[in-house]
Motif scaffolding. Structure first.
Motif, PDB file in Angstrom:
ATOM      1  N   GLN A 193       1.740  -7.774  -2.450  1.00 55.48           N
ATOM      2  CA  GLN A 193       2.789  -7.178  -2.391  1.00 55.48           C
ATOM      3  C   GLN A 193       2.161  -5.609  -1.791  1.00 55.48           C
ATOM      4  O   GLN A 193       1.959  -4.962  -0.845  1.00 55.48           O
ATOM      5  N   SER A 210      -1.334  -4.941  -1.144  1.00 55.72           N
ATOM      6  CA  SER A 210      -1.324  -5.325   0.284  1.00 55.72           C
ATOM      7  C   SER A 210      -0.779  -3.723   1.307  1.00 55.72           C
ATOM      8  O   SER A 210      -1.508  -2.996   2.122  1.00 55.72           O
ATOM      9  N   ASN A 270       4.914  -9.546  -6.493  1.00 53.65           N
ATOM     10  CA  ASN A 270       5.682  -8.564  -6.010  1.00 53.65           C
ATOM     11  C   ASN A 270       4.176  -7.400  -5.934  1.00 53.65           C
ATOM     12  O   ASN A 270       4.763  -6.525  -5.075  1.00 53.65           O
TER      13      ASN A 270
END
Length: 218
Positions: free
Chosen positions: A10, A13, A7
């Motif tokens: 993500q 990113s 998580n």
């Protein structure tokens, strides 16, 4: 099921993609847009640094099989964030062939060296923190291994003591049985002596009576 580390990946990113896009806009932006872009980029860089710290902590909690892979990813993410920071600093510098329209913009450019140093210091701080956490984790693992070895030795010593207690208990029981057997043999010996003494006394009395009766008949 997505883990907490994934998580964080993500979110990281998304942040780095946003930082990259805003750096591109900063390079080509007009003066009036630069201040907002600079503020947004620095905010996102700080959030990315915090995410890396959270990912570093979370990497300690994953399975042993996944831990090395997480560390490799973290090294890549740190290098990527450092590269983005340098790209931001370059984009923040004075643009060639462009005249700045305001004193505020010029002042922003003059202090860019201080912000550059601050951002680089933050990146280095993250790296040092990561190394300290790795060193602390290594010490914890070594301490845990030593503790496990000590517990193992204590367990072996406890088993040895328990076996010794069992042998002592068995020896004590054997001694008790031997004592009862000796007492029984002594009692039997005494009983036999009493019987022998009684028989001897009766025999002597019988002989004396026989002699007495014989003498009296004469």
């Amino acid at each position: 099921m997505v883990s907490l580390f994934e998580n964080y990946e993500q979110q990281y990113s998304v942040l780095t993609a946003d930082i990259t896009a805003q750096i591109g806009l900063l390079t080509a932006s007009a003066t009036k847009d630069r201040r907002q872009l600079i503020s947004n980029i620095e905010k996102h860089v700080e959030e990315a640094q915090e995410l890396l710290e959270q990912m570093e902590l979370e990497a300690r909690e994953v399975d042993q099989s996944k831990r090395q892979r997480c560390r490799t990813k973290l090294d890549c993410y740190r290098a990527e964030l450092k590269r983005l920071t340098l790209d931001y600093i370059k984009s923040r510098s004075v643009k060639q062939g462009i005249l700045y329209d305001s004193t505020e913009e010029l002042n922003d450019i003059r202090i860019s060296s201080d912000q550059k140093q601050r951002l680089l210091d933050n990146s280095e701080r993250i790296e040092r923190t990561g190394k300290k956490l790795e060193e602390g984790y290594r010490v914890v693992v070594e301490t845990q291994e030593i503790g496990n070895e000590v517990l193992k030795n204590l367990g072996e010593q406890r088993e040895t003591i328990q076996r010794s207690r069992t042998r002592l208990r068995e020896a004590d029981e054997e001694l008790n049985r031997s004592g009862r057997l000796m007492n029984s043999m002594i009692m039997r010996s005494l009983q036999q002596k009493v019987v022998i003494y009684t028989v001897c006394v009766c025999f002597i009395i019988a002989v004396c009576l026989g002699v007495y009766i014989g003498i009296k008949r004469r």
